[in-house]
Design a protein around this motif. Structure first.
Motif, PDB file in Angstrom:
ATOM      1  N   HIS A 171      -5.743  -3.939 -42.947  1.00 29.47           N
ATOM      2  CA  HIS A 171      -6.158  -4.826 -41.857  1.00 29.47           C
ATOM      3  C   HIS A 171      -5.285  -4.647 -40.612  1.00 29.47           C
ATOM      4  O   HIS A 171      -5.790  -4.754 -39.485  1.00 29.47           O
TER       5      HIS A 171
ATOM      6  N   ARG B  35      -6.640  -3.613 -36.861  1.00 26.38           N
ATOM      7  CA  ARG B  35      -6.253  -4.269 -35.610  1.00 26.38           C
ATOM      8  C   ARG B  35      -5.740  -3.247 -34.596  1.00 26.38           C
ATOM      9  O   ARG B  35      -6.103  -3.297 -33.409  1.00 26.38           O
TER      10      ARG B  35
ATOM     11  N   ALA C 114     -13.838 -10.586 -43.782  1.00 26.33           N
ATOM     12  CA  ALA C 114     -12.836  -9.516 -43.866  1.00 26.33           C
ATOM     13  C   ALA C 114     -13.502  -8.143 -43.919  1.00 26.33           C
ATOM     14  O   ALA C 114     -13.074  -7.200 -43.237  1.00 26.33           O
TER      15      ALA C 114
ATOM     16  N   ARG D   7     -14.911  -7.141 -40.479  1.00 30.01           N
ATOM     17  CA  ARG D   7     -13.896  -6.656 -39.537  1.00 30.01           C
ATOM     18  C   ARG D   7     -13.622  -5.182 -39.761  1.00 30.01           C
ATOM     19  O   ARG D   7     -13.481  -4.400 -38.802  1.00 30.01           O
ATOM     20  N   ILE D   8     -13.547  -4.802 -41.042  1.00 29.84           N
ATOM     21  CA  ILE D   8     -13.306  -3.390 -41.371  1.00 29.84           C
ATOM     22  C   ILE D   8     -14.508  -2.543 -40.965  1.00 29.84           C
ATOM     23  O   ILE D   8     -14.369  -1.500 -40.311  1.00 29.84           O
TER      24      ILE D   8
END
Length: 474
Positions: free
Chosen positions: A370, A374, A319, A322-323
């Motif tokens: 999140h 995206r 997680a 991804r950031i």
């Protein structure tokens, strides 16, 4: 939306209005420093760090007090087992707590008082309680002083218990108590205890009771009435119940809100050294980066149980990456000059703010983060600079509010600072310019060589319509 927090005393979510406009006073229980910090200690500190950061993000000036219990029965027992002075043991473990807090980016409190530095204030509070008829010296000459729980009709109101259903308090010899539930405010000195662990008092030499310490310290630094008292759920009874009773019995308004964070379990079971299902902050930091550990410990709602299992940190790392990947890619695309330090105080998305205002709903806030990442990745893929910039700025604002901004120096790999990162950017871009020249001259061998050298150094190169960008391999 109005700030709203769950108040343990009323068992309801209430609107939060500071006692003093624009200012918040917060006290949360720190460590009893008899050993290494465990994960519950760190989760509690992180929960109130998140609260502090959100109050500050809401434009409030926050005074935070976190105590250190550096004299206690457990400390004396552990020191005797280790054959070392109790104060040396306490200081050693106090530093271990500070190291864990610092590693996870937990803000330093405004004040961090030690119990041993506030004996006169404790004496004054005891005298006040005796004078008001809520405390009494033990008649057996032990030097103990007890709080008379039946003298305070509201006793049990924090945890919503009837006094007759409570168990006896095992904090001192019961022979001097009027009621077995009475708790010690002052513990008389006993033969065999260290001479350094005794202080003179009007009732005899001894040391303070655990509950008394917090009441005396919070009153000194925040006054007789303050906004929020916090701590782990395990402290509600007897510690916080007793704190509230003795303080209110002394005539203090004390805490306007009581906030408690949930426990940490291991695969659904209570952590226990005896069955070997424990993990401590040091072990977590050996498995994952500090930013990942902070993200994991702070991702659940603060009042819920946080369940650890093998794989939890791997999921948190994914997680975080991804950031990070989005933010570094967007930074290079939107701000190719590599500007740093300008990202403070950007505006927060309304949905994120609404989630945080609603009893610090971190899971809902992270969902907004999140979703923004995206959307930002979609904008990058479409070469939509405005969309990427909007998402990047929102992501920076949200991660900054949560204390997980991967661009912050706190989380730089290997201790890199923004200046060092900027220097690296200059060096890498020089290589990219040489590569671009080689490509323009159709010198593919040189172009590939430069890319291979950068890859060996841990630098990923991405060719875009706007030119090459770079990021560190994750």
């Amino acid at each position: 939306m109005t700030l709203r927090f769950y108040d343990s005393a009323t068992a309801a979510v209430r609107d939060f209005v500071p006692l003093q406009e624009g200012r918040v006073s917060l006290y949360y229980c720190g460590a009893t420093v008899q050993g290494e910090p465990h994960i519950g200690h760190v989760r509690s500190a992180l929960a109130f760090d998140q609260l502090t950061r959100w109050l500050q993000s809401s434009g409030l000036d926050v005074t935070v007090v976190r105590n250190v219990t550096d004299i206690d029965d457990k400390i004396l027992l552990k020191a005797a087992e280790n054959d070392e002075p109790w104060w040396a043991l306490a200081y050693r473990f106090e530093q271990a707590f500070e190291d864990a807090y610092d590693a996870l980016g937990i803000l330093k409190p405004t004040y961090e008082p030690r119990a041993t530095g506030h004996i006169p204030e404790m004496h004054a509070l005891i005298a006040q309680l005796i004078e008001r008829g809520h405390a009494y010296p033990a008649p057996d000459g032990s030097g103990d002083v007890y709080f008379d729980v039946r003298s305070w009709h509201q006793y049990g109101s924090l945890t919503h218990q009837n006094i007759d259903d409570m168990q006896a308090t095992p904090d001192a010899d019961p022979r001097g108590k009027r009621d077995p539930r009475d708790f010690a405010l002052w513990k008389g000195y006993k033969e065999g205890e260290p001479e350094t662990a005794r202080w003179e008092s009007p009732w005899g030499a001894g040391r303070p009771g655990w509950h008394l310490e917090c009441s005396a310290m919070v009153t000194k630094y925040l006054g007789t009435e303050f906004d929020i008292h916090g701590g782990g759920l395990d402290l509600r009874f007897p510690h916080h119940e007793n704190e509230m009773a003795q303080s209110q019995a002394a005539g203090h308004g004390f805490a306007n809100f009581w906030m408690h964070n949930g426990m940490v379990t291991y695969e659904g079971e209570k952590m226990s050294k005896s069955i070997g299902n424990t993990i401590n902050p040091r072990e977590m930091l050996e498995i994952a980066r500090p930013l990942v550990v902070r993200y994991y410990l702070g991702q659940a709602h603060y009042r819920s149980v946080l369940d650890y299992r093998p794989g939890s940190l791997t999921e948190a790392a994914a997680a975080v990456e991804r950031i990070e990947t989005f933010m570094h890619a967007a930074l290079g695309y939107v701000y190719p000059d590599g500007a740093f330090g300008w990202f403070r105080n950007m505006s927060l998305p309304a949905a994120f703010r609404a989630a945080m205002d609603d009893d610090l709903n971190i899971p809902a806030a992270l969902a907004v983060l999140h979703e923004t990442v995206r959307a930002g990745n979609t904008a990058l893929a479409a070469k939509d600079r405005d969309g990427a910039e909007t998402a990047f700025q929102a992501a920076v604002a949200m991660t900054e509010a949560l204390g997980i901004n991967p661009l912050d120096d706190q989380w730089s790999r290997g201790g890199d600072t923004a200046a060092e990162t900027a220097a690296l950017d200059v060096l890498v871009k020089a290589q990219l310019e040489a590569r671009a020249k080689a490509r323009a001259e159709k010198n593919w061998a040189e172009s590939d060589h430069i890319r291979d050298v950068l890859a060996a150094a841990g630098v990923d190169v991405a060719d875009t319509a706007e030119g090459a960008t770079w990021s560190l391999k994750r």
